[in-house]
Design a protein around this motif. Structure first.
Motif, PDB file in Angstrom:
ATOM      1  N   GLU A  61       0.821  -1.210   0.000  1.00 40.37           N
ATOM      2  CA  GLU A  61       0.000   0.000   0.000  1.00 40.37           C
ATOM      3  C   GLU A  61       0.853   1.259   0.000  1.00 40.37           C
ATOM      4  O   GLU A  61       0.466   2.279  -0.583  1.00 40.37           O
ATOM      5  CB  GLU A  61      -0.926   0.005   1.214  1.00 40.37           C
ATOM      6  CG  GLU A  61      -2.009  -1.063   1.166  1.00 40.37           C
ATOM      7  CD  GLU A  61      -2.834  -1.108   2.433  1.00 40.37           C
ATOM      8  OE1 GLU A  61      -2.621  -0.242   3.321  1.00 40.37           O
ATOM      9  OE2 GLU A  61      -3.691  -2.003   2.545  1.00 40.37           O
ATOM     10  N   ALA A  62       2.018   1.186   0.618  1.00 45.20           N
ATOM     11  CA  ALA A  62       2.923   2.334   0.683  1.00 45.20           C
ATOM     12  C   ALA A  62       3.859   2.407  -0.523  1.00 45.20           C
ATOM     13  O   ALA A  62       4.685   3.325  -0.606  1.00 45.20           O
ATOM     14  CB  ALA A  62       3.742   2.276   1.968  1.00 45.20           C
ATOM     15  N   GLY A  63       3.751   1.443  -1.440  1.00 44.79           N
ATOM     16  CA  GLY A  63       4.633   1.411  -2.600  1.00 44.79           C
ATOM     17  C   GLY A  63       6.037   0.953  -2.278  1.00 44.79           C
ATOM     18  O   GLY A  63       6.973   1.193  -3.050  1.00 44.79           O
ATOM     19  N   ARG A  64       6.206   0.256  -1.140  1.00 48.16           N
ATOM     20  CA  ARG A  64       7.543  -0.137  -0.689  1.00 48.16           C
ATOM     21  C   ARG A  64       7.761  -1.653  -0.694  1.00 48.16           C
ATOM     22  O   ARG A  64       8.710  -2.153  -0.104  1.00 48.16           O
ATOM     23  CB  ARG A  64       7.815   0.440   0.697  1.00 48.16           C
ATOM     24  CG  ARG A  64       7.835   1.981   0.686  1.00 48.16           C
ATOM     25  CD  ARG A  64       8.174   2.545   2.046  1.00 48.16           C
ATOM     26  NE  ARG A  64       9.509   2.153   2.500  1.00 48.16           N
ATOM     27  CZ  ARG A  64      10.644   2.746   2.124  1.00 48.16           C
ATOM     28  NH1 ARG A  64      10.637   3.759   1.266  1.00 48.16           N
ATOM     29  NH2 ARG A  64      11.800   2.333   2.612  1.00 48.16           N
ATOM     30  N   LEU A  65       6.879  -2.376  -1.393  1.00 46.24           N
ATOM     31  CA  LEU A  65       7.053  -3.820  -1.580  1.00 46.24           C
ATOM     32  C   LEU A  65       7.491  -4.051  -3.014  1.00 46.24           C
ATOM     33  O   LEU A  65       6.752  -3.748  -3.962  1.00 46.24           O
ATOM     34  CB  LEU A  65       5.743  -4.556  -1.306  1.00 46.24           C
ATOM     35  CG  LEU A  65       5.802  -6.082  -1.445  1.00 46.24           C
ATOM     36  CD1 LEU A  65       6.631  -6.693  -0.320  1.00 46.24           C
ATOM     37  CD2 LEU A  65       4.390  -6.683  -1.444  1.00 46.24           C
ATOM     38  N   HIS A  66       8.695  -4.573  -3.197  1.00 46.98           N
ATOM     39  CA  HIS A  66       9.272  -4.759  -4.529  1.00 46.98           C
ATOM     40  C   HIS A  66       9.620  -6.227  -4.756  1.00 46.98           C
ATOM     41  O   HIS A  66       9.714  -7.012  -3.820  1.00 46.98           O
ATOM     42  CB  HIS A  66      10.531  -3.898  -4.694  1.00 46.98           C
ATOM     43  CG  HIS A  66      10.248  -2.432  -4.823  1.00 46.98           C
ATOM     44  ND1 HIS A  66      10.534  -1.714  -5.955  1.00 46.98           N
ATOM     45  CD2 HIS A  66       9.675  -1.552  -3.967  1.00 46.98           C
ATOM     46  CE1 HIS A  66      10.172  -0.459  -5.799  1.00 46.98           C
ATOM     47  NE2 HIS A  66       9.654  -0.330  -4.591  1.00 46.98           N
TER      48      HIS A  66
END
Length: 245
Positions: A211-216
């Motif tokens: 959700e925070a755009g910090r899972l890659h």
């Protein structure tokens, strides 16, 4: 995905080895799943050997099911250094188990590997590729993803979609996606900020990072083998033999 300007390879790792291994019965009626041999070597040793080769100096291994047998097996290892995290009294889940181990894992990013995951590397080892790609400025977690189409022993619908810049989106309930989480990752301790108390699943924090755009994600080079049942062992051993030929 851009390459970090400077990367420091993890010196610590967490190996999740506390599961019950119910799908691997009857083998796990007398043996914990991490000690089930594949290609003449216990699954756990495959993992620890790879972590040691990648530069991990200290590895935390959590134990619950047949804990004594795992501890006895680990007593014979000298590299990497093993720290046992005892969950005999209560399973903490994949998330809670890591939270308990955080004081040993330290303040820097660390490797996470499921004790029952198995893969064949490509030209460059996947653990090193993960470490070199991890960027704590943009990521809380970097997951090693296997293509569902080329994985051995896997027949599911996948776990994630991956955008061109490497960010991940979890599969919707009825959706089919091209990548499955291999059980290998580099995680930042920041992922566990305000983590739930007690037992919980690590996917809870993966969802929050997404959700925070910090899972890659990073695509695995080589072959991932899903060794979930006794029948899958033969397929994995066949793949290992083919890679060595």
């Amino acid at each position: 995905m851009s390459v970090p300007v400077a990367s420091v390879r993890p010196r610590t790792a967490m190996v999740l080895a506390a599961g019950l291994g119910t799908r691997m019965r009857p083998l796990t009626d007398t043996l914990p799943k991490p000690l089930v041999p594949v290609g003449g070597k216990p699954l756990l040793d495959h993992v620890l050997d790879r972590l040691g080769a990648a530069g991990a100096e200290t590895v935390v291994v959590n134990v619950h099911f047949f804990a004594n047998k795992i501890e006895e097996h680990l007593a014979g290892r000298t590299r990497p250094r093993i720290v046992v995290s005892d969950e005999r009294t209560a399973l903490l889940g994949t998330g809670g188990g890591i939270v308990k181990a955080l004081p040993t894992l330290g303040d820097a990013p660390f490797y996470l590997v499921n004790a029952d995951t198995l893969w064949i590397d490509g030209v460059k080892t996947n653990l090193v590729r993960l470490a070199d790609m991890f960027d704590s400025a943009r990521m809380d977690a970097l997951l090693l993803l296997a293509a569902t189409s080329t994985s051995v022993g896997y027949s599911g619908r996948g776990d994630y979609l991956m955008t061109p810049d490497g960010r991940l989106k979890r599969r919707a309930e009825r959706e089919v996606v091209p990548f499955v989480y291999s059980g290998v990752a580099v995680l930042s301790p920041a992922l566990f900020a305000d983590a739930p108390a007690g037992p919980f699943a690590l996917t809870t924090l993966f969802d929050r990072a997404e959700e925070a755009g910090r899972l890659h994600g990073l695509r695995l080079e080589g072959v991932w083998m899903h060794v979930g049942t006794p029948e899958a062992i033969a397929a994995a051993e066949k793949a290992i033999m083919a890679s060595a030929a």
